[in-house]
Design an enzyme around this catalytic site. Structure first.
Site, PDB file in Angstrom:
ATOM      1  N   GLY A 358       0.823  -1.201   0.000  1.00 21.30           N
ATOM      2  CA  GLY A 358       0.000   0.000   0.000  1.00 21.30           C
ATOM      3  C   GLY A 358       0.856   1.248   0.000  1.00 21.30           C
ATOM      4  O   GLY A 358       2.081   1.189   0.163  1.00 21.30           O
ATOM      5  N   PRO A 359       0.249   2.412  -0.170  1.00 22.46           N
ATOM      6  CA  PRO A 359       0.988   3.677  -0.194  1.00 22.46           C
ATOM      7  C   PRO A 359       1.641   3.967   1.158  1.00 22.46           C
ATOM      8  O   PRO A 359       1.274   3.375   2.174  1.00 22.46           O
ATOM      9  CB  PRO A 359      -0.097   4.710  -0.515  1.00 22.46           C
ATOM     10  CG  PRO A 359      -1.268   3.931  -0.999  1.00 22.46           C
ATOM     11  CD  PRO A 359      -1.192   2.584  -0.372  1.00 22.46           C
ATOM     12  N   PRO A 360       2.592   4.888   1.199  1.00 22.66           N
ATOM     13  CA  PRO A 360       3.215   5.257   2.481  1.00 22.66           C
ATOM     14  C   PRO A 360       2.203   5.901   3.423  1.00 22.66           C
ATOM     15  O   PRO A 360       1.294   6.602   3.000  1.00 22.66           O
ATOM     16  CB  PRO A 360       4.297   6.275   2.070  1.00 22.66           C
ATOM     17  CG  PRO A 360       4.527   6.036   0.607  1.00 22.66           C
ATOM     18  CD  PRO A 360       3.223   5.578   0.048  1.00 22.66           C
ATOM     19  N   GLY A 361       2.374   5.640   4.704  1.00 25.53           N
ATOM     20  CA  GLY A 361       1.579   6.320   5.721  1.00 25.53           C
ATOM     21  C   GLY A 361       0.220   5.731   6.004  1.00 25.53           C
ATOM     22  O   GLY A 361      -0.571   6.348   6.717  1.00 25.53           O
ATOM     23  N   VAL A 362      -0.087   4.527   5.478  1.00 24.36           N
ATOM     24  CA  VAL A 362      -1.410   3.944   5.730  1.00 24.36           C
ATOM     25  C   VAL A 362      -1.391   2.975   6.907  1.00 24.36           C
ATOM     26  O   VAL A 362      -2.406   2.354   7.203  1.00 24.36           O
ATOM     27  CB  VAL A 362      -1.959   3.238   4.469  1.00 24.36           C
ATOM     28  CG1 VAL A 362      -2.179   4.232   3.362  1.00 24.36           C
ATOM     29  CG2 VAL A 362      -1.030   2.119   4.018  1.00 24.36           C
ATOM     30  N   GLY A 363      -0.231   2.799   7.581  1.00 24.41           N
ATOM     31  CA  GLY A 363      -0.196   1.994   8.804  1.00 24.41           C
ATOM     32  C   GLY A 363       0.323   0.587   8.628  1.00 24.41           C
ATOM     33  O   GLY A 363       0.044  -0.261   9.479  1.00 24.41           O
ATOM     34  N   LYS A 364       1.089   0.312   7.581  1.00 29.98           N
ATOM     35  CA  LYS A 364       1.590  -1.055   7.365  1.00 29.98           C
ATOM     36  C   LYS A 364       2.558  -1.476   8.468  1.00 29.98           C
ATOM     37  O   LYS A 364       2.460  -2.577   9.010  1.00 29.98           O
ATOM     38  CB  LYS A 364       2.291  -1.149   6.006  1.00 29.98           C
ATOM     39  CG  LYS A 364       1.417  -0.799   4.815  1.00 29.98           C
ATOM     40  CD  LYS A 364       2.142  -1.025   3.505  1.00 29.98           C
ATOM     41  CE  LYS A 364       3.344  -0.132   3.328  1.00 29.98           C
ATOM     42  NZ  LYS A 364       2.998   1.305   3.274  1.00 29.98           N
ATOM     43  N   THR A 365       3.496  -0.584   8.795  1.00 29.37           N
ATOM     44  CA  THR A 365       4.497  -0.935   9.805  1.00 29.37           C
ATOM     45  C   THR A 365       3.901  -0.935  11.204  1.00 29.37           C
ATOM     46  O   THR A 365       4.175  -1.835  12.002  1.00 29.37           O
ATOM     47  CB  THR A 365       5.670   0.065   9.740  1.00 29.37           C
ATOM     48  OG1 THR A 365       6.218   0.053   8.415  1.00 29.37           O
ATOM     49  CG2 THR A 365       6.746  -0.313  10.733  1.00 29.37           C
ATOM     50  N   SER A 682      -2.483   2.252 -19.365  1.00 27.65           N
ATOM     51  CA  SER A 682      -3.864   2.424 -18.900  1.00 27.65           C
ATOM     52  C   SER A 682      -4.494   3.740 -19.349  1.00 27.65           C
ATOM     53  O   SER A 682      -5.692   3.939 -19.148  1.00 27.65           O
ATOM     54  CB  SER A 682      -3.913   2.335 -17.366  1.00 27.65           C
ATOM     55  OG  SER A 682      -3.180   3.380 -16.785  1.00 27.65           O
ATOM     56  N   LYS A 725      -6.901   4.154  -8.095  1.00 27.66           N
ATOM     57  CA  LYS A 725      -7.433   5.078  -9.091  1.00 27.66           C
ATOM     58  C   LYS A 725      -8.840   5.532  -8.728  1.00 27.66           C
ATOM     59  O   LYS A 725      -9.196   6.700  -8.906  1.00 27.66           O
ATOM     60  CB  LYS A 725      -7.429   4.408 -10.467  1.00 27.66           C
ATOM     61  CG  LYS A 725      -6.027   4.162 -11.026  1.00 27.66           C
ATOM     62  CD  LYS A 725      -6.076   3.449 -12.368  1.00 27.66           C
ATOM     63  CE  LYS A 725      -4.679   3.206 -12.917  1.00 27.66           C
ATOM     64  NZ  LYS A 725      -4.693   2.497 -14.207  1.00 27.66           N
TER      65      LYS A 725
END
Length: 802
Positions: A358-365, A682, A725
């Site tokens: 996912g994009p940075p800052g979405v809480g993965k870590t 695309s 998108k």
């Protein structure tokens, strides 16, 4: 079968739950009470008739037992004396009176109260058999205390004088050192004769075990005598070596040998380390080779070969922890709760490798840390960003100077257990160099079928990684090599919606920043309208990192006011003072210029930091048929533009376009923000639509965006990144999105709030795209057979959305 007095004889009394202790009728016992509920139950008994019901817990680890955690049969006891031993504990002297059964728990707070029904022992006839059972029990108890346990003589005398089967069984059971489960078996049996028979069986088994234990102890003593002799000889040799001024590494070697013997490791590994110990004993103390061997052995011995942390399998508690720390992210939470459920059913289930993309800052870590807490595992983070050397993963050969284990074994060693949660952060940022490919080294680590015998180059011994829970994170799944990607269970995390950012800021970010800056909640308040304005006008990102930094900036400015202003009481962040705190708005909400324009279409792009709106501009001028492509377009996007142009040329007559436009018109295709590289197929239908609009001089609806690859025959092929998108379209106020028909299944992953605000229309060919995006086409020509199908497609899309 239990025989009870009629239920009217049931009475209500305090319940004292004890751990690892069984109280029998007719036995006086003293024990410590420390839990608050238990102390209150004893005090209640003292204030009434001094009677309470004592029952044993089934689970010793449960500190707050409920009805399901208690045995059914216990003892009604009389409190004889209570002694306060400390501020929080008491010592209780009780006398067991009679067996009873707890029918139900009436009250749980502030102490347990139950409905207690006394049990009636069945009548029995004394006979030769009962006399024989009595004698057997007395003889076995005498043998038990003669050889294995020291008890006061009066206890043995009381046993020999007791003739009643039931009382004898109770008295003996209370004075032998067996587990509380076996004592509870005796307490549960109401028939005196059967109770004594069960006690005899328990005594027989205990004497057999103690006999074997005694034999083992004797053998161990003999071995100790031999070891003592060897020890004395070694001590003499050591004294002689010290007198001669020589260093003797034998002591160090022996210490390591003892540690190796105590470790639960494969025999082949144990044998190799023991050989290395023998080599170390023969090496001079200060030699370089001895130092290398010593460091190697110490590293191997520090690994958690047989040390594990207790895994928590409480799904409800894990759910509460995950919900406490993170808002949303339901797919990730459900996946790990499923892993817990499988572990609860089968301890043989090997850990699956989860990849959060996912994009940075979405809480993965951060969610990985919460998962570690919820599952009771130690948490270790390994950053893989920029790793280019295979030895960083697999370790260096111990023959090299400065060699060390790889990052995986170092993480296991750091955790101190063999079942930690290891987060492999930024796995898509692995590089390659002449020193090897680190991603290839991870193939063995992240394969549950192979990592049960992982070989680190430095350790050079098989180590079991199958109990480790690996979680990896990535921003761009396409950057992960195929074989490595295939070994992981990928979970896609999308961008946060405006509402989700608002909830995250309210519940998590603002309290966190207030605590970090030492500001009380009463001193700084955020108006909901102002918080929405911060999200809308000062941050534009997939995650919430910039939002958190912005809130931190406000906290710093308010902290200065608190320190410098004497009469400061409270500060409220409102829309009227945002520019004073944060400066002018960084972003303005634009609805794609809010007018329909010729040759301007809204495309959609996917980036590693989330989805973006990608406007495509086309200008048509008189010329000689030149095609110009600008905007830092990649090769694939340039080819897609040429394919779109050829597709429109093949339909020129049908669309009402001059078939010779390619000889007398120059076409310029541009993607704004020219400094940003763009690539991918695309944008094919977007470029075809913009070309058609420019040639016909008909405007395109500004409320429509589209994505899809185009072919020469006008077919619309599926694309990737629909989740991001669609979020970009929703964020920019787009009302309708045209998507390839092959991406219908991907709509299931789109957030519901996006579906509620954006209409998705699946299309198969460009002939369905153009009339939808350029309404003037419908006025120019009679509907063809293909165009007549458009309303059906739109109806199907609406039904799908609902």
């Amino acid at each position: 079968m239990s025989k009870h007095i009629e239920s009217p004889n049931a009475r209500t009394m305090p319940v004292l739950a004890v751990r690892g202790l069984v109280v029998f009728p007719g036995v006086i016992l003293q024990f410590d009470v420390g839990r608050k509920k238990s102390i209150l139950a004893v005090k209640q008994a003292l204030e009434t008739d001094r009677l309470l019901f004592i029952v044993t817990q089934t689970d010793l680890s449960e500190s707050e037992p409920v009805a399901e955690d208690l045995y059914k049969i216990g003892v009604i006891a009389k409190v004889r004396q209570v002694v306060h031993t400390s501020e929080e504990g008491i010592k209780v002297h009780v006398e067991g009176l009679s067996r009873a059964e707890i029918m139900s728990v009436i009250q749980s707070e502030p102490y347990l109260v139950g409905s207690i029904e006394p049990c009636v022992e069945p009548a029995f006839r004394e006979s030769v058999k009962t006399e024989a059972l009595n004698r057997i029990a007395q003889e076995k108890f005498e043998e038990y205390i003669r050889w294995f346990r020291q008890v006061p003589p009066d206890i043995l005398l009381s046993v020999m004088q007791q003739k009643d089967c039931g009382k004898l069984a109770d008295f003996i059971a209370s004075n032998i050192g067996v587990d509380f489960e076996q004592k509870q078996v005796v307490l549960d049996e109401l028939h005196p004769v059967r109770r004594l028979m069960k006690l005899n069986a328990i005594l027989t088994d205990e004497i057999r075990v103690l006999t074997l234990e005694r034999e083992i102890t004797q053998k161990a003593q003999e071995q100790m005598d031999e070891n003592q002799r060897n020890y004395m000889l070694r001590e003499q040799m050591r004294v002689i070596a010290n007198e001669l001024g020589e260093e003797d590494p034998q002591e160090e070697s022996d210490r390591m040998r003892e540690k190796i013997q105590s470790l639960n490791m494969p025999e082949s590994a144990k044998e190799k380390l023991l050989k290395d110990c023998d080599r170390l004993a023969k090496m001079p103390y200060g030699s370089h080779e001895g130092s290398v061997m010593r460091v190697y052995l110490e590293t191997c011995l520090e690994l958690p070969w047989n040390t594990s942390s207790t895994e928590k399998l409480d799904i409800a508690k894990a759910q509460r922890i995950l919900d406490r720390d993170h808002y949303g992210m339901q797919k990730v939470k459900d996946r790990f709760l499923e892993i817990l459920a499988v572990r609860k059913l089968s301890d043989r289930a090997t850990g699956q490798i989860i990849c959060l993309v996912g994009p940075p800052g979405v809480g993965k870590t951060s969610i990985a840390r919460s998962i570690a807490e919820a599952t009771g595992r130690k948490y270790v983070r390994v950053s893989l960003g920029g790793v280019r050397d295979e030895a960083d993963i697999m370790g260096h050969r111990k023959t090299y100077v400065g060699s060390m284990p790889g990052r995986i074994m170092a993480a296991v060693k750091q955790s101190g257990v063999n079942n930690p949660l290891i987060l492999l952060d930024e796995i898509d940022k692995l590089g390659q160099s002449f020193k090897g490919d680190p991603s290839a080294s991870l193939l063995e680590v992240l394969d549950p079928e192979q990592n049960s015998a992982f070989h680190d180059h430095y350790i050079d011994l098989p180590f079991d990684l199958s109990r480790v829970l690996f979680i990896t994170t990535a921003n761009d799944a396409s950057a992960i090599p195929g074989p490595l990607y295939d070994r992981m269970d990928v979970i896609q995390l999308g961008s946060y919606t405006h509402d989700e950012k608002y909830h995250i800021a309210t519940k998590y970010l603002i309290p966190k920043q207030l605590k970090k800056h030492g500001i009380k909640a009463s001193q700084l308040k955020f108006n909901p309208t102002a918080l929405h304005a911060i999200i809308e006008n000062y941050t534009r990102e997939a995650g919430v990192r910039t939002l958190e930094r912005t809130i931190g900036s406000i906290c710093r400015k308010v902290a200065r006011k608190i320190v410098t202003e004497e009469n400061f009481k409270t500060y409220s962040v409102k829309t009227t003072n945002l520019e004073e705190l944060l400066g002018p708005k960084k972003f303005t909400k634009e609805n794609t210029d809010k007018v329909d324009e010729i040759g301007l279409v809204n495309g959609l792009a996917w980036t590693s930091v989330g989805g973006e709106l990608l406007p495509i501009e086309v200008a048509v001028m008189d010329g000689t048929g030149k095609i110009q492509l600008t905007g830092s377009l990649g090769d694939v996007m340039k080819e897609s533009a040429n394919a779109a142009l050829t597709c429109i040329r093949s339909r020129a007559k049908t669309l009402g376009i001059d078939p010779t436009f390619y000889t007398n018109k120059d076409i310029h295709i541009h993607a704004p923000e020219g400094a940003v590289p763009k690539d991918g197929p695309s944008a094919g239908i977007a470029m075809a639509t913009a070309i058609t609009s420019a040639l016909l001089k008909k405007p395109i609806l500004h409320t429509i965006a589209m994505t899809g690859e185009i072919t020469l025959q006008g077919r619309v092929l599926p694309i990737c990144g629909l989740l991001e998108k669609s979020m970009a379209a929703y964020r920019n106020g787009i009302k309708t999105v045209l998507i390839p028909h092959g991406n219908i299944a991907d709509l299931a992953e789109v957030d519901q709030v996006v579906k509620d605000n954006v209409e998705f229309i699946p299309v198969r060919k460009i002939d369905e795209v153009l009339p939808t995006a350029i309404p003037a086409l419908l006025e120019m020509q009679e509907p063809s057979a293909e165009n007549k199908r458009i309303p059906d497609t739109q109806c199907a899309a609406s039904a799908l959305r609902q």
